[in-house]
Scaffold this motif. Structure first.
Motif, short mmCIF file in Angstrom:
data_model
loop_
_atom_site.label_atom_id
_atom_site.label_comp_id
_atom_site.label_asym_id
_atom_site.label_seq_id
_atom_site.Cartn_x
_atom_site.Cartn_y
_atom_site.Cartn_z
N GLY B 345 0.79 -1.22 0.00
CA GLY B 345 0.00 0.00 0.00
C GLY B 345 0.83 1.27 0.00
N TYR B 346 1.24 1.68 1.18
CA TYR B 346 1.85 3.01 1.33
C TYR B 346 3.05 3.22 0.40
N ILE B 347 3.98 2.26 0.38
CA ILE B 347 5.20 2.49 -0.42
C ILE B 347 4.86 2.46 -1.90
N ARG B 348 4.01 1.53 -2.29
CA ARG B 348 3.65 1.46 -3.72
C ARG B 348 2.99 2.76 -4.16
N TRP B 690 2.55 6.19 8.64
CA TRP B 690 2.75 7.59 9.10
C TRP B 690 3.97 8.19 8.42
N ILE B 691 5.03 7.41 8.37
CA ILE B 691 6.29 7.92 7.79
C ILE B 691 6.10 8.26 6.31
N TRP B 692 5.45 7.36 5.57
CA TRP B 692 5.29 7.60 4.12
C TRP B 692 4.32 8.74 3.85
N ILE B 693 3.30 8.86 4.68
CA ILE B 693 2.36 9.97 4.48
C ILE B 693 3.05 11.30 4.78
N VAL B 704 -3.40 12.24 -2.17
CA VAL B 704 -3.54 10.79 -2.41
C VAL B 704 -3.13 10.01 -1.14
N LEU B 705 -1.94 10.29 -0.68
CA LEU B 705 -1.50 9.68 0.60
C LEU B 705 -2.10 10.52 1.72
N ARG B 706 -3.36 10.22 2.03
CA ARG B 706 -4.14 11.14 2.86
C ARG B 706 -3.85 11.00 4.35
N GLU B 707 -3.98 12.12 5.02
CA GLU B 707 -3.72 12.17 6.47
C GLU B 707 -4.52 11.09 7.21
N GLU B 708 -5.78 10.93 6.83
CA GLU B 708 -6.63 9.99 7.57
C GLU B 708 -6.21 8.54 7.37
N TRP B 709 -5.37 8.29 6.36
CA TRP B 709 -4.92 6.93 6.13
C TRP B 709 -3.76 6.53 7.05
N LYS B 710 -3.39 7.46 7.92
CA LYS B 710 -2.48 7.03 8.99
C LYS B 710 -3.17 5.98 9.87
N ASP B 711 -4.49 6.02 9.83
CA ASP B 711 -5.28 4.98 10.50
C ASP B 711 -5.30 3.77 9.57
N SER B 712 -4.56 2.74 9.94
CA SER B 712 -4.36 1.62 9.03
C SER B 712 -5.68 0.91 8.70
N ALA B 713 -6.61 0.89 9.64
CA ALA B 713 -7.89 0.23 9.38
C ALA B 713 -8.65 0.96 8.28
N ARG B 714 -8.62 2.29 8.35
CA ARG B 714 -9.27 3.08 7.29
C ARG B 714 -8.56 2.90 5.97
N PHE B 715 -7.27 2.87 6.04
CA PHE B 715 -6.47 2.69 4.81
C PHE B 715 -6.86 1.38 4.12
N TRP B 716 -7.03 0.33 4.94
CA TRP B 716 -7.42 -0.98 4.39
C TRP B 716 -8.76 -0.89 3.66
N ASP B 717 -9.72 -0.36 4.35
CA ASP B 717 -11.07 -0.32 3.77
C ASP B 717 -11.16 0.61 2.56
N GLU B 718 -10.46 1.73 2.61
CA GLU B 718 -10.66 2.75 1.59
C GLU B 718 -9.68 2.67 0.43
#
Lengths: 265, 979
Positions: B345-348, B690-693, B704-718
Motif C-alpha cells: 500500500g503506502y510504499i507502492r 505515518w512515515i510515508w504519508i 492521495v496519501l491522505r492524512e486519515e490513512w495514517k489509521d491503518s484500518a481506514r487505509f485498508w477499507d478505503e
C-alpha cells in the motif's frame, strides 16, 4: 550476570552482587587487620592478647552461629533468612578469626584457617558459578530415557522393599516414596537409620545420582559440609587446648592469654 | 486420587520449542531458568533405522514421580519440595528452598530447573496457578503447534494411548514411577528410544551467559502483575503461517501473547515466534528516535534529530537527486519487517506518485519464480487449497519437495501431521537434508542440491510414458500438455537420465512417480528449496505439471502447494496522479541494482530507502556493501538497529504489528488476519504508514496519501480492497469474528468463504462462466503461442528444457546470463516489465565453471535456508529467548566430512565460497548429504546477543533465474576449514 529476580518467591534472596561485595569487604577487612596488627602494642598485637583473643572468642562464636544458622533449616526455620545469616555471621566471624591469627601459618591451628578458606571458596563458588552449572543441568541427563537394565531394576526393587521394612522401626507413619532421614531419626534409631542411609546410598549409586553431574557440582556440598564439621571440631579442640592445656600449648614459653588451666606444661 | 500428567507424543513433536516459550512467559522465567525443554536427539544411521539417522525431540519437564528423587534429596525441613497426595504434582516452594542444588543432582531425568539469579530450584508444577486462574490446561499444551503435548488425568491419558495402540517409551528405569507418558515413534521397525545411544547437538541450548539487563519483560515480574485485565484478538505479522493470537494486557501493558483457541482452524496452536513477539515489543534494543549520521558510513555514529528535521532533510536530498538524475534514481526496498500494508500500500503509492519503477521487495530472494509460474499456468499467483480437514487434511499422500514446513511453518505442519496420522496418509520428503519435516516422513530422498528440476522431469516422464496420468483431466483442463509430454519424451528425460543429476536411484524415481500417480489425492509441497534456484520458474512449472497431469489440481486433497497466496490488492490511485516514468525498471532483483549504484549504469540509482535490512538480506554482501557505500542518500526505516542502519544517512524508527495496525503476512491458505493497533510504539517510533504519508507531504502527495490513512484500518477499507476478490474483506467483517480473519476471495461482506478453489463445475472468481481457472482460456496453460512468445526475448522456451546450477559437484547444464547488470538487456514481458538479462542454456563440457571451482578446492555443496522454528530472519535475533535456544550461526556438516577435517561438534569453522566467507559453529549431523554443508540465514554482525557475519557473504548476485530474477541460494560450491 543474572539479576536475582525470582518471580514467584516472596523472600529476598542474597544476590550474587551482594555476596561478592560481602566477601570482598571481608577479605579487605581481614587484610587490613593483618597489616595493622603488628603495629599494635605487644600486649594487644599477640594472638592471645586481650584484644585478639577477644576477637577470636567473638569470631568463633559467630562462626558457630553461622554453622547453626544453616542447621536450622533442618528443624523448620526459613531457609533464605538462615542463609543470609549464615553468610553475614561467617564473614564477620572469619575476619575476626583471621585477624586473631596474625597471619601465622606455621602452626597446627593454621589448618583451621585453611579449612575456613576452603569453606568460603566452596560457598562462593556454589553461588556464583555452581548455580549456573545447576541451571545448565536441565535436560542434560538422559538416563531416565535409556533402555532399562533389568538387574538394576531388580536390585532397586529389593532396596525399596528393604527401606519400607526399615521404616516400620524408624517412622511407622512415613511413606518410603517421600521419606528422608531427619536428625531425630539418627537420635531415636541410630542403627536402623544407618542401615537405611546405606540403602539410600546404594540406590543413588545404582541410579548414578552424583555421577550424572560434574564432580564439582556433585561434591561441592558434601565437601563443604565435611569441612564445616571439621572446622567446628577443630575449633573446639583449639579452644579446649589453649584454655585448658595452656601449658602444653605454651611449650615452655610464658602463658600470657586467658585460660582455665595450664595442664600439659 | 486423580493423578495429573502430561502425555508427550514423539511422532508429533517437531522440536519447535513453542512449549518452552509458553512456559517461560507463563512463569516469568529468565535466561537459563527452565521448567521444560525440548531436547533434540540425534544419532547415527543404523540398519535398525533403515539407514536413516534418527532425529527425535524429547519434550522434557518434571515427571511428577510417585517416588520423587528430588523431594527425598531436599535437605530442608519442612521440605522445600512437596508432593500433592491428590494430584501427584510435585512442587517446589521457592521461599523455603536454600538453593543447594541437591534436587538438581538427584533427578535422573534432568528435569529439575534452577534459577541461577535467584538461587533456588524451579520446576514444572503442571501450571497449578494458571489452572487455578481458570485455564483448562497447561501453558505448554495450550500452544503446541503439533498437538504433541496433552494434559489431563493420567488414567484418561493412559486409556487414550491404549486406544491408539501406541508404543510407549519405558521412562522408568529406576522405579521412580514417573507420571509423564511418552508415546514413541509409530514406525514399528524402529527400535525403542534409548537416549543413551543418542547425541545432543552442541549448537542448541548451549547455555551461553546472557546479560540480565538485556532480558526484557516479563522476566522476574510477579504473577499478580502479569494477570491480564484485557485480552484482544489479533495475529502474528512475522511469517506466512499467520497465526491468530491473543494479546494479554495488564493495566495497558502487553504481558503475554498466546494462540487464539477460538480460531476454528488453528485452535490456539501457535509457534514460538508469535509468542516471542512479546520480547520484541518490550525490547530495550528498539530504535526510538530519528537519527542522523555524523560519522563515516558504517561507523555507526549518529545524532538524534526530530522527525520534522529528518523528513525535511531527507525530502530536500531526494528532491535534489530527482532534479539531477530523474525520479528513477530513487530505489525503494522493503520486505517482511515492513509489513503487508506498507509493502502493498503506502510504499507502492509513494512510488507511483514519485515516479520510480524501482520498488522491490524480498520476493526475488524468496518466491518470484513460483509466483511467475503460478501466474503463467493458473492465471493467479498462489495455491487454491486450504489447511482444513476436508481439503489438505484429506490427502492420501503428502510430498514435501524442497519444503521444510515443520521448521518454517510449524503450525501448518502440525495440522498436516495430525491429519496424516489420523488418516494413515503417507509422507515423502525430498530434501538434501533430513530436516525436521523429513524426519517425520515415511521416505526421505536426499536429493542433490539443484537436482529438483531433473527429478521432476523424470517423474513426469515416467508418469506419462507409463500412462499413469489422468487423461480426462489433461484433455479437459490442461492446455499444451501433449506438447510438454512430447518434449519430455523427445529429450529423453528418463529416470535413468535424472539419477546421476539428482543423485537418486532411477528405481526410486520410478517408485516416487508411481506413488504420486496412484494416490487418491496428493499434495506436492514446494517452497524455497524449489524457488531459490536459477531454474526457479521452470522447476516450479515442472512440479505444477506433475500435479496437473495426475489430476491433483482444483480438488480437495490434491495440489501443487507452494506458499503463499498473493493478496490481489489494486491501489486506489487516480491515474492522473501517477507520475510519468520515463525509464524502465532496473533489474527486478535489487541485487541487479548494484551497477546502477556504483557505475550509474544502465542509469543512475543514487538514493535508496531501505525498509528492512539489505546488508544481511541481499546476496553477495561484498558487492552490496560497496554499492551502498557509493549512494548519495541511504535512509533506513526499521525497528532495530542493524548493519544497514550503521551505514545509513538517516535512520527512522518504525513501529510493528500491534503498534501500528496491520494484516498478517500473505498467508498460505488465503486467510487475511487483521491485527488492530493496540499499543503505542516505543519512544518516537512511528508506523510505516505515518512515515510515508509525512514524507509524501514534502512533495505534495497529501491528496492521495491522505492524512486519515495514517489509521491503518481506514487505509485498508478505503484504499486496498477494491479488487473483486477482496471487497468482502472489510474491517466490519474482519471484526465480526473472535479470531479476526476472513478467507478471500469474498466479493461482498456476506459472501461465503470458499474452502477449495477451482473445483470441477465451478468458475474462477471474477472469470467468465465456465472458466474453471482464472487464465485467458479458463484452463491450466502449459504451452501456448503467447507464452512461448514471452519466453523468446530471454533466449528460452516455454517448454521445460533442463538446466541446473552453475556450481555443483556434477557438471549440469546451466544458464549463462548474456547481459550483466550494467547493460539494459531486454524489456522482460514477465516480472513487472523491467530490464532483464538474456540467457543461454550451456551444456556441460570441460570448461564448466563448476569443474574449475572444484579444482580450486571448493568440493562441498553449500545450501542456505531457514534455521529452526524459533527464528525468522533477523527479527528473532533480538528476542533473548530465541537467542538462548539457538544463539550461534552454525554449519551443518556430515560426520564423515567433519572427520576428514578433524572437526568436533561445536567447533568453529570457516565456510568459504568463491564469493566470500563466514565463520560458524559446526553442527555435525549425519542427516545431511555426505558432501553438503548447510548454513542458515538471519544472523548479522550488529545483533545484540550473538553477532555473526550473515550467510549472504557466501552467495552470488549473478546466479539468477533470467525469467524471475530469483537468486540461487541453494547450490554453491564451498570449502570448510577449522578456525
Amino acid at each position: 550476570m543474572l539479576t536475582g529476580r525470582p518471580a514467584s518467591s516472596n523472600d529476598t534472596d542474597l544476590a550474587d552482587s551482594r555476596l561478592t561485595a560481602i566477601v570482598i569487604a571481608a577479605v579487605a577487612a581481614a587484610s587490613a587487620g593483618l597489616v595493622l596488627s603488628p603495629g599494635l602494642p605487644e600486649d594487644l598485637g599477640r594472638p592471645g592478647g586481650p584484644l585478639l583473643q577477644s576477637a577470636a572468642i567473638i569470631g568463633s562464636m559467630l562462626l558457630v552461629a553461622s554453622f547453626v544458622a544453616v542447621l536450622l533449616k533442618k528443624i523448620g526455620h526459613p531457609g533464605k533468612a538462615g542463609f543470609r545469616a549464615h553468610v553475614w555471621l561467617a564473614s564477620v566471624g572469619a575476619v575476626l578469626v583471621i585477624v586473631h591469627s596474625t597471619g601465622s601459618v606455621a602452626k597446627i591451628p593454621s589448618l583451621l584457617l585453611l579449612s575456613l578458606a576452603g569453606l568460603v571458596a566452596l560457598g562462593v563458588w556454589s553461588r556464583l558459578a555452581g548455580s549456573k552449572r545447576m541451571a545448565r543441568t536441565f535436560g542434560s541427563k538422559l538416563a531416565g530415557f535409556s533402555k532399562p537394565d533389568e538387574a538394576t531394576r531388580a536390585r532397586l526393587a529389593e532396596l525399596i522393599t528393604h527401606k519400607k521394612s526399615l521404616l516400620s522401626t524408624i517412622d511407622s507413619n512415613a511413606l518410603e516414596a517421600v521419606f528422608s532421614l531427619k536428625p531425630r531419626h539418627w537420635i531415636t534409631a541410630p542403627g536402623t537409620a544407618l542401615t537405611y542411609h546405606r540403602a539410600v546410598m546404594e540406590e543413588h549409586r545404582l541410579i548414578g545420582t552424583r555421577a550424572s553431574v560434574s564432580l564439582a557440582q556433585a561434591y561441592w556440598r558434601p565437601l563443604h559440609r565435611l569441612l564445616a564439621w571439621g572446622f567446628v571440631a577443630g575449633l573446639l579442640i583449639h579452644v579446649i587446648t589453649v584454655t585448658v592445656f595452656a601449658g602444653y600449648v605454651a611449650d615452655g614459653r610464658a602463658v600470657y592469654w586467658w585460660r582455665i588451666a595450664e595442664w600439659g606444661s | 486420587m486423580t493423578r495429573l500428567a502430561l502425555m508427550i507424543d514423539l511422532e508429533r513433536c517437531t522440536g519447535c520449542k513453542s512449549c518452552e516459550v509458553a512456559c517461560k512467559a507463563e512463569h516469568a522465567l529468565g535466561p537459563g531458568e527452565r521448567r521444560n525443554r525440548v531436547v533434540w536427539l540425534g544419532g547415527t544411521a543404523s540398519e535398525e533405522n533403515q539407514g536413516r539417522p534418527p532425529l527425535d525431540f524429547l519434550a522434557l519437564a518434571c515427571q511428577h514421580c510417585e517416588r520423587p528423587a528430588c523431594l527425598r534429596a531436599c535437605p530442608v525441613e519442612p521440605k522445600a519440595i512437596t508432593k500433592d497426595p491428590q494430584t501427584g504434582i510435585v512442587q517446589v516452594n521457592e521461599d523455603l528452598c536454600v538453593g543447594c542444588g541437591e534436587c538438581v543432582t538427584a533427578c535422573p531425568y534432568g528435569a529439575m530447573g534452577y534459577d541461577a539469579g535467584g538461587h533456588h530450584a524451579v520446576k514444572c508444577d503442571l501450571c497449578v496457578e494458571r489452572r487455578a486462574d481458570g485455564e483448562p490446561t497447561t501453558a505448554c499444551a495450550s500452544v503446541c503447534p503439533t498437538n504433541a503435548i496433552s494434559f489431563g488425568e493420567r488414567d484418561a491419558l493412559d486409556r487414550q494411548a491404549m486406544a491408539q495402540d501406541r508404543r510407549r517409551i519405558d521412562n522408568d528405569p529406576f522405579l521412580l514411577g514417573p507420571a509423564t507418558i511418552y508415546l514413541d515413534r509409530t514406525d514399528p521397525l524402529r527400535p525403542a528410544l534409548d537416549a543413551r545411544e543418542r547425541t545432543v547437538p552442541a549448537v542448541i541450548d548451549p547455555g551461553h551467559a546472557m546479560a540480565g539487563d538485556t532480558t526484557a519483560y516479563p522476566y522476574g515480574v510477579k504473577r499478580a502483575d502479569r494477570l491480564a485485565d484485557r485480552i484482544e484478538p489479533g495475529g502474528c505479522n512475522i511469517c506466512f503461517n499467520s497465526c491468530t493470537t491473543k494479546f494479554h494486557f495488564h493495566k495497558g501493558r502487553l504481558v503475554k501473547v498466546t494462540g487464539n483457541e477460538e480460531d476454528p482452524v488453528l485452535q490456539g496452536r501457535v509457534c514460538p515466534k508469535s509468542q516471542l513477539s512479546l520480547q520484541l515489543y518490550s525490547s530495550t534494543e528498539r530504535l526510538t528516535q530519528p537519527l542522523k549520521r555524523v560519522g563515516a558510513r558504517g561507523e555507526n555514529a549518529f545524532e538524534p534529530i526530530s522527525w520534522d528535521q529528518a523528513l525535511d532533510e531527507i525530502g530536500a536530498k531526494m528532491a535534489a537527486i530527482r532534479a539531477e538524475h530523474g525520479p528513477e534514481a530513487l530505489g525503494l526496498f522493503s520486505g517482511t519487517r515492513t509489513g503487508t500494508l506498507t509493502n502493498r500500500g503506502y510504499i507502492r503509492m509513494f512510488a507511483k506518485l514519485w515516479g520510480t519503477p524501482n520498488f522491490v521487495t524480498t520476493e526475488p530472494f524468496c518466491s518470484s519464480g513460483k509466483n511467475l509460474a503460478y501466474s503463467m499456468i493458473q492465471g493467479y499467483s498462489g495455491p487454491g487449497n486450504t489447511y482444513t480437514e476436508g481439503d489438505m487434511g484429506s490427502a492420501a499422500l503428502h510430498v514435501y519437495w524442497g519444503d521444510n514446513q515443520a521448521e518454517t511453518r510449524p503450525v501448518h505442519f502440525g495440522m498436516i501431521n495430525d491429519w496424516r496420522l489420523e488418516r494413515g496418509a503417507r509422507m515423502i520428503a525430498i530434501d538434501p537434508r533430513q530436516t525436521v519435516t523429513a524426519s517425520k516422513a515415511d521416505w526421505h530422498l536426499a536429493i542433490r542440491p539443484g537436482g529438483d528440476m531433473a527429478l521432476g522431469l523424470a517423474v513426469a516422464h515416467h508418469i506419462l510414458s507409463q500412462d499413469l496420468h489422468d487423461q480426462e483431466f489433461c484433455d479437459t483442463w490442461v492446455l499444451g500438455w501433449e506438447r510438454w509430454r512430447d518434449f519430455i519424451v523427445e529429450k529423453g528425460y528418463t529416470p535413468d537420465w535424472a539419477a546421476p543429476i539428482a543423485d537418486i536411484a532411477a528405481d526410486d524415481i520410478r517408485r516416487l512417480a508411481e506413488e504420486i500417480a496412484a494416490a487418491d489425492g496428493c499434495i506436492l509441497y514446494g517452497s524455497r528449496g524449489i524457488n531459490q534456484h536459477m531454474n526457479s520458474t521452470q522447476s516450479n512449472r515442472v512440479l505444477m505439471f506433475i500435479a496437473a497431469v495426475t489430476g491433483n489440481w482444483g480438488r480437495a486433497g490434491g495440489a501443487y502447494f507452494n506458499m503463499s497466496a498473493s493478496l490481489p490488492i489494486d491501489l486506489n490511485i487516480p491515474e492522473e496522479r501517477c507520475a510519468k516514468i520515463s525509464r524502465p525498471k532496473l533489474r527486478t532483483s535489487p541485487v541487479g541494482w548494484t551497477e546502477a549504484m556504483l557505475q550509474d549504469r544502465p542509469y543512475p540509482l543514487r538514493a535508496v530507502i531501505a525498509n528492512n535490512n539489505p546488508m544481511a538480506l541481499w546476496p553477495d554482501q561484498t558487492e552490496t556493501r560497496k554499492a551502498f557505500a557509493a549512494l548519495d542518500l541511504l535512509v533506513h526505516v526499521d525497528i532495530f538497529p542493524n548493519e544497514t542502519s550503521a551505514w545509513a544517512d538517516y535512520v527512522l524508527p518504525a513501529a510493528t504489528g500491534i503498534e501500528k495496525g496491520e494484516v498478517g503476512r500473505a498467508c498460505e491458505d488465503r486467510r487475511i488476519v487483521w491485527i488492530d493497533r493496540m499499543i503505542d510504539p516505543p519512544g518516537q517510533a512511528k508506523p510505516d504508514g505515518w512515515i510515508w504519508i509525512e514524507l509524501g507531504k514534502r512533495f505534495g502527495f497529501e491528496d492521495v496519501l491522505r492524512e486519515e490513512w495514517k489509521d491503518s484500518a481506514r487505509f485498508w477499507d478505503e484504499a486496498l480492497i477494491s479488487n473483486i476478490q477482496l471487497r468482502g474483506v472489510t474491517q466490519k467483517r474482519l471484526h465480526s469474528t473472535p479470531y479476526r480473519w476472513v478467507r478471500f476471495p469474498v466479493e461482498t461482506e456476506q459472501a461465503p468463504e470458499i474452502q477449495t478453489l477451482y473445483l470441477e463445475g465451478t468458475s474462477a472468481h471474477g472469470a467468465p462462466a465456465g472458466h474453471r481457472f482464472p487464465t485467458t482460456s479458463g484452463k491450466l496453460e502449459f504451452w501456448t503461442e503467447a507464452l512461448e512468445a514471452k519466453f523468446e526475448p530471454y533466449g528460452l522456451s516455454a517448454l521445460p528444457e533442463f538446466y541446473g546450477e552453475r556450481e555443483s559437484l556434477v557438471d549440469m547444464a546451466y544458464v549463462e546470463l548474456l547481459d550483466d547488470d550494467a547493460v539494459e538487456g531486454v524489456i522482460g514481458p514477465f516480472a513487472s516489465g523491467g530490464l532483464a538479462p538474456r540467457g543461454r542454456i550451456v551444456q556441460p563440457d570441460e570448461t564448466h565453471p563448476a569443474a574449475n571451482l572444484r579444482a580450486q578446492g571448493y568440493t562441498l555443496e553449500l545450501l542456505t535456508g531457514r534455521p529452526a522454528a524459533p527464528h525468522f530472519h533477523s527479527w528473532t535475533h533480538y528476542a533473548w529467548q530465541a537467542q538462548e535456544m539457538w544463539p550461534d550461526l552454525y554449519a551443518q556438516i556430515h560426520p564423515d566430512t567433519a572427520a576428514e577435517l578433524g572437526l568436533a561438534d561445536g567447533a568453529r569453522v570457516t565456510v568459504e565460497t568463491s564469493h566470500g566467507s563466514v565463520e560458524a559453529l559446526a553442527w555435525i549431523y549425519p542427516g545431511i548429504r555426505r558432501h553438503a554443508v548447510f548454513v542458515p540465514i538471519g544472523w548479522g554482525e550488529r545483533q545484540p546477543f550473538n553477532p555473526w557475519r550473515p550467510v549472504n557473504f557466501l552467495t552470488d548476485k549473478s546466479q539468477r533465474d533470467p525469467i524471475s530474477e530469483q537468486t540461487n541460494l541453494k547450490s554453491l560450491l564451498c570449502r570448510v576449514t577449522p578456525v
